[in-house]
Design a protein around this motif. Structure first.
Motif, short mmCIF file in Angstrom:
data_model
loop_
_atom_site.label_atom_id
_atom_site.label_comp_id
_atom_site.label_asym_id
_atom_site.label_seq_id
_atom_site.Cartn_x
_atom_site.Cartn_y
_atom_site.Cartn_z
N UNK A 1 20.32 11.41 -10.55
CA UNK A 1 21.07 11.42 -9.32
C UNK A 1 19.81 11.03 -8.20
N UNK A 2 20.25 10.25 -7.19
CA UNK A 2 19.16 10.22 -6.13
C UNK A 2 18.94 11.26 -5.52
N UNK B 1 25.47 9.81 -0.88
CA UNK B 1 26.20 9.14 0.20
C UNK B 1 24.75 8.41 0.91
N UNK B 2 23.66 8.99 0.93
CA UNK B 2 22.69 8.45 1.50
C UNK B 2 22.09 7.12 0.82
N UNK C 1 31.81 7.99 -6.05
CA UNK C 1 30.43 8.45 -6.14
C UNK C 1 30.14 9.68 -5.79
N UNK C 2 30.67 10.22 -4.66
CA UNK C 2 30.43 11.71 -4.04
C UNK C 2 31.00 12.52 -4.92
N UNK C 3 32.33 12.25 -5.50
CA UNK C 3 33.02 13.08 -6.28
C UNK C 3 32.41 13.21 -7.75
N UNK D 1 35.48 18.25 -1.13
CA UNK D 1 35.51 16.93 -0.67
C UNK D 1 36.14 16.88 0.81
N UNK D 2 37.02 18.06 0.89
CA UNK D 2 37.80 18.26 2.20
C UNK D 2 36.77 18.57 3.25
N UNK D 3 36.11 19.43 2.99
CA UNK D 3 34.89 20.09 3.93
C UNK D 3 33.88 18.99 4.16
N UNK D 4 34.19 17.84 3.54
CA UNK D 4 33.19 16.65 3.83
C UNK D 4 33.95 15.31 4.70
N UNK D 5 35.20 15.67 4.98
CA UNK D 5 36.02 14.93 5.53
C UNK D 5 36.68 13.94 4.57
#
Length: 130
Positions: free
Chosen positions: A7-8, A13-14, A81-83, A107-111
């Protein structure tokens, strides 16, 4: 653990802030040498009007996700990707299987508003190779 180490460091996300960046990364993973048509193996180029490729030999227009577990998905690649990052972290670092409710809350906490059913399907697809 190998997936976790790949993982980066700055986070998914960045490292992949846009859909285009996600598509580029997915293409690099899928076709490490050169992009080719999944139908005939001919050379392809990306259309400017849509995020699909066109084959110069057979004329087919495959998307970057065609023939993969993400085929026909309506969920943005950034969300996938985030999931995937959350699933890998949960599995590798905490040594436990992620649950749908916990993943949905994260996921919801990240919008990223996804239904429980959508999160469950994503989790099922992502856990195939863990």
């Amino acid at each position: 653990m190998c997936l976790y180490l790949c993982l980066p460091e700055e986070g998914v996300l960045r490292a992949f802030p846009t859909e285009a960046a996600c598509r580029t990364r997915l293409a690099a993973i899928r076709w490490p040498n050169d992009i080719s048509c999944p139908v005939c193996g001919g050379g392809v180029w990306q259309l400017k009007s849509r995020p699909v490729y066109e084959c110069g030999s057979c004329g087919s227009q495959p998307s970057i996700t065609a023939g993969t577990a993400l085929a026909n998905t309506r969920i943005p690649l950034k969300t996938w990707f985030r999931t995937a990052e959350l699933v890998i972290e949960e599995h590798a670092v905490r040594h436990r299987d992620p649950y749908v409710a916990g993943l949905q809350r994260a996921l919801q906490s990240e919008g990223i508003p996804l239904s429980r059913k959508a999160v469950g399907r994503m989790l099922k697809i992502l856990q195939v190779d863990l």
